[in-house]
Design a protein around this motif. Structure first.
Motif, PDB file in Angstrom:
ATOM      1  N   SER A   1      10.599   7.627  63.402  1.00  0.00           N
ATOM      2  CA  SER A   1      10.521   9.035  63.785  1.00  0.00           C
ATOM      3  C   SER A   1       9.651   9.212  65.022  1.00  0.00           C
ATOM      4  O   SER A   1       8.694   8.462  65.223  1.00  0.00           O
ATOM      5  N   PRO A   2       9.958  10.218  65.851  1.00  0.00           N
ATOM      6  CA  PRO A   2       9.080  10.530  66.980  1.00  0.00           C
ATOM      7  C   PRO A   2       7.697  10.943  66.486  1.00  0.00           C
ATOM      8  O   PRO A   2       7.544  11.453  65.363  1.00  0.00           O
TER       9      PRO A   2
ATOM     10  N   ASP B   1      26.301  18.829  70.972  1.00  0.00           N
ATOM     11  CA  ASP B   1      25.347  17.736  70.788  1.00  0.00           C
ATOM     12  C   ASP B   1      24.976  17.556  69.313  1.00  0.00           C
ATOM     13  O   ASP B   1      24.387  16.554  68.941  1.00  0.00           O
TER      14      ASP B   1
ATOM     15  N   SER C   1      21.223  14.494  69.414  1.00  0.00           N
ATOM     16  CA  SER C   1      21.212  13.124  69.927  1.00  0.00           C
ATOM     17  C   SER C   1      19.809  12.533  69.999  1.00  0.00           C
ATOM     18  O   SER C   1      19.638  11.319  69.889  1.00  0.00           O
ATOM     19  N   ASP C   2      18.794  13.387  70.166  1.00  0.00           N
ATOM     20  CA  ASP C   2      17.416  12.890  70.226  1.00  0.00           C
ATOM     21  C   ASP C   2      16.710  12.973  68.872  1.00  0.00           C
ATOM     22  O   ASP C   2      15.512  12.688  68.775  1.00  0.00           O
ATOM     23  N   ASN C   3      17.443  13.385  67.828  1.00  0.00           N
ATOM     24  CA  ASN C   3      16.899  13.511  66.469  1.00  0.00           C
ATOM     25  C   ASN C   3      15.706  14.463  66.388  1.00  0.00           C
ATOM     26  O   ASN C   3      14.864  14.340  65.488  1.00  0.00           O
ATOM     27  N   GLN C   4      15.643  15.414  67.305  1.00  0.00           N
ATOM     28  CA  GLN C   4      14.590  16.409  67.312  1.00  0.00           C
ATOM     29  C   GLN C   4      15.130  17.757  66.846  1.00  0.00           C
ATOM     30  O   GLN C   4      16.241  18.148  67.217  1.00  0.00           O
TER      31      GLN C   4
ATOM     32  N   LYS D   1      15.390  21.829  66.947  1.00  0.00           N
ATOM     33  CA  LYS D   1      15.347  22.737  68.086  1.00  0.00           C
ATOM     34  C   LYS D   1      15.482  24.192  67.640  1.00  0.00           C
ATOM     35  O   LYS D   1      16.122  24.489  66.635  1.00  0.00           O
TER      36      LYS D   1
ATOM     37  N   TYR E   1      17.591  16.989  60.655  1.00  0.00           N
ATOM     38  CA  TYR E   1      17.902  15.584  60.381  1.00  0.00           C
ATOM     39  C   TYR E   1      17.469  15.216  58.963  1.00  0.00           C
ATOM     40  O   TYR E   1      17.771  15.929  58.015  1.00  0.00           O
TER      41      TYR E   1
ATOM     42  N   HIS F   1      12.070  23.578  72.560  1.00  0.00           N
ATOM     43  CA  HIS F   1      11.827  22.383  71.758  1.00  0.00           C
ATOM     44  C   HIS F   1      10.541  22.556  70.965  1.00  0.00           C
ATOM     45  O   HIS F   1       9.632  23.267  71.368  1.00  0.00           O
TER      46      HIS F   1
END
Length: 391
Positions: A58-59, A231, A323-326, A328, A342, A378
């Motif tokens: 994870s980020p 996306d 796509s960035d698994n973030q 929004k 996610y 974001h």
């Protein structure tokens, strides 16, 4: 009194609807599912609150949000009259010998990147003090004492009852088939279809789309907005609900695995959730043989008592991800979209909720102004002020 439509009654839809209703907004909730939410991604979950357990995949901001959410859950649950389950007695990470390299990589990663959060390497004796039956199979484990879990299905039911008790208007089994936002000052026109196939229009000052993967579905709205959601993708997850009187585990167990982040979450009185696969697919068909074999063999490899467990349920559901698994927040005129949680829905939900509510308040302060450009907001690190999010 400003009117707000919430589209989608999964975890976020219910939390947002309840919070905004309590702030004095006139809230109407729409969902194509029944009020038990059995078609939601939140229903097919384990309710793990394990930011360090998710950290390698994870980020960093997701981990930060997860830790910020942990003390918020008890406060949120205390406002609900229905029964709910919250536990914060830590989690354990274990590994079989063939996956020991992955286990060691995780311990090094956490020690190097999150030194301010407690991590304890346990030997067999120390492990036995926490989970005696686990120590029969494993000689070492990583203990993460800050982590916990929540009863996901109990929470969905408690939120359902609370929304009803507090008078939120709820159109269940009603699918939104059109959203029209000509300008912010003109509000948001919602067209929905009930289970009897009758179609109705309703005008709101603001609409919040919390449909998860459902927001990927083509819907009648202006072309610019539709293009932005391309996306969004679905990630299939599968879990088992097991019952066993021969397994006594008291906290979430994470097993190192070459393909999945496999966990066993004890829910009390012999009930366990075993999950979860993570497959790039929008297929909602029943669980595959491969997934079933991997999840059940993993559970058995952790505790042989699962060999005689009853399979109460196996379920597949789709998680929404960009796509960035973030996650929004997306704003366009009088429409806000909240999506992309996610596999982290329960982990970060209270922080997401606070940001959404503040975003709504900021928009309402500017309700006389037209917003012509589609904007992304974001998620900010939790240490930053939400006032920086543009509306």
């Amino acid at each position: 009194m400003p009117t707000i439509a919430i589209i989608g009654a999964g975890l976020m839809g219910r939390l947002v609807a309840l919070s905004l209703n309590r702030q004095g907004y006139q809230v109407t909730l729409f969902d194509k599912d029944k009020k038990n939410a059995q078609q939601s991604a939140a229903y097919a979950a384990a309710g793990l609150l394990t930011p360090l357990g998710e950290a390698m995949h994870s980020p960093a901001n997701i981990v930060e949000m997860g830790f910020a959410a942990l003390p918020l859950w008890p406060k949120l649950l205390s406002t609900l009259s229905g029964y709910n389950f919250f536990q914060q007695t830590g989690s354990l990470v274990v590994s079989h010998e063939q996956d020991i390299a992955d286990y060691q990589r995780l311990t090094r990663f956490l020690a190097n990147n999150y030194p301010n959060h407690t991590q304890q390497k346990l030997n067999r004796t120390e492990l036995s003090a926490l989970e005696p039956e686990l120590a029969r199979k494993f000689s070492q484990a990583l203990y993460l004492p800050e982590e916990g879990q929540i009863g996901n299905r109990k929470l969905l039911l408690a939120l359902r009852q609370q929304l009803i008790d507090e008078g939120v208007k709820w159109h269940s089994e009603s699918e939104v088939i059109a959203i029209k936002t000509d300008s912010f000052s003109a509000g948001c026109h919602i067209r929905f279809q009930t289970c009897g196939n009758s179609s109705q229009y309703q005008l709101f000052d603001l609409a919040i789309d919390c449909r998860g993967v459902g927001a990927k579905k083509s819907i009648k709205r202006n072309n610019q907005l539709s293009a932005e959601l391309k996306d969004l993708r679905a990630v299939r997850g599968e879990i088992f609900q097991l019952f066993s009187t021969e397994v006594n585990l008291s906290r979430p167990i994470r097993l190192m695995h070459p393909r999945y982040q496999i966990y066993i979450a004890p829910k009390g009185k012999g009930h366990f959730v075993v999950g979860a696969t993570e497959i790039e697919s929008d297929d909602t068909a029943p669980m595959t043989v491969r997934s079933a074999m991997e999840l059940l063999s993993a559970a058995y490899s952790v505790h042989p008592g699962f060999a005689e467990a009853n399979i109460r349920q196996h379920i597949s559901q789709l998680r929404p991800a960009f796509s960035d698994n973030q996650p929004k927040i997306m704003s366009h005129n009088a429409l806000i979209q909240v999506n992309g949680l996610y596999r982290h829905g329960f982990l970060i939900a209270p922080v997401v909720l606070a940001q959404v509510v503040e975003h709504v308040d900021n928009i309402m302060l500017k309700q006389k102004k037209s917003v012509d450009n589609y904007q992304y907001a974001h998620w900010l690190p939790v240490s930053q002020s939400m006032s920086n999010i543009s509306c």
